[in-house]
Design a protein around this motif. Structure first.
Motif, mmCIF file in Angstrom:
data_model
loop_
_atom_site.group_PDB
_atom_site.id
_atom_site.type_symbol
_atom_site.label_atom_id
_atom_site.label_comp_id
_atom_site.label_asym_id
_atom_site.label_seq_id
_atom_site.Cartn_x
_atom_site.Cartn_y
_atom_site.Cartn_z
ATOM 1 N N GLU A 1 -15.644 6.837 -44.925
ATOM 2 C CA GLU A 1 -14.638 7.308 -46.006
ATOM 3 C C GLU A 1 -15.097 7.496 -47.546
ATOM 4 O OE1 GLU A 1 -11.169 4.948 -48.098
ATOM 5 O OE2 GLU A 1 -10.857 5.468 -45.902
ATOM 6 N N VAL A 2 -14.759 8.582 -48.273
ATOM 7 C CA VAL A 2 -15.218 8.726 -49.659
ATOM 8 C C VAL A 2 -14.161 8.499 -50.579
ATOM 9 C CG1 VAL A 2 -17.345 10.324 -48.810
ATOM 10 C CG2 VAL A 2 -14.753 11.216 -49.470
ATOM 11 N N SER B 1 -16.186 9.259 -39.544
ATOM 12 C CA SER B 1 -16.925 9.667 -40.720
ATOM 13 C C SER B 1 -16.553 8.649 -41.646
ATOM 14 C CB SER B 1 -16.019 11.017 -41.232
ATOM 15 O OG SER B 1 -16.331 12.079 -40.414
ATOM 16 N N SER C 1 -8.682 10.448 -46.850
ATOM 17 C CA SER C 1 -10.128 10.704 -47.351
ATOM 18 C C SER C 1 -10.554 12.108 -46.892
ATOM 19 C CB SER C 1 -11.393 9.844 -47.020
ATOM 20 O OG SER C 1 -12.254 9.980 -47.211
ATOM 21 N N CYS C 2 -11.242 13.027 -47.886
ATOM 22 C CA CYS C 2 -11.665 14.463 -47.465
ATOM 23 C C CYS C 2 -12.600 14.178 -46.398
ATOM 24 C CB CYS C 2 -11.983 14.953 -48.704
ATOM 25 S SG CYS C 2 -10.899 15.442 -50.042
ATOM 26 N N SER C 3 -13.605 13.301 -46.148
ATOM 27 C CA SER C 3 -14.578 13.292 -45.167
ATOM 28 C C SER C 3 -13.944 13.104 -43.726
ATOM 29 C CB SER C 3 -15.627 12.182 -45.580
ATOM 30 O OG SER C 3 -14.969 10.916 -45.484
ATOM 31 N N GLN C 4 -12.682 12.424 -43.910
ATOM 32 C CA GLN C 4 -11.937 12.240 -42.488
ATOM 33 C C GLN C 4 -10.995 13.142 -42.136
ATOM 34 O OE1 GLN C 4 -11.048 8.070 -43.449
ATOM 35 N NE2 GLN C 4 -12.998 7.356 -42.310
#
Length: 85
Positions: A71-72, A69, A56-59
């Motif tokens: 997860e998106v 963070s 996930s880009c946010s993580q």
């Protein structure tokens, strides 16, 4: 260096992103292709994917996933060509 990210289809096409892409295609707007993290990883064929891989880009953080963070539904990774010493 190669960087890739994509909206994800983690729940088999039942996500809000999938609904949004269907509605957008009906209106003549460019359609979104949802891909799983494994499908995104194929874009890195022949490259060395840096840790933590496709997540996930946010993580994504160099070397490890940031578990704090949220997860998106967009996954990505970073890779280098050849030896990454």
């Amino acid at each position: 260096m190669d960087v890739a990210s994509d909206p994800a289809d983690e729940d088999g096409g039942n996500s809000r992103d999938g609904v949004a892409s269907d509605e957008a295609s009906d209106e003549g707007v460019r359609q979104i292709t949802l891909r799983s993290p494994n499908e995104i990883a194929r874009f890195f064929a022949g490259w060395k994917v840096l840790e933590p891989g496709v997540v996930s880009c946010s993580q994504w953080r160099p070397g490890a996933v940031d578990e704090t963070s949220v997860e998106v539904d967009e996954f990505g990774g970073i890779a280098v060509l050849g030896d990454s010493r």
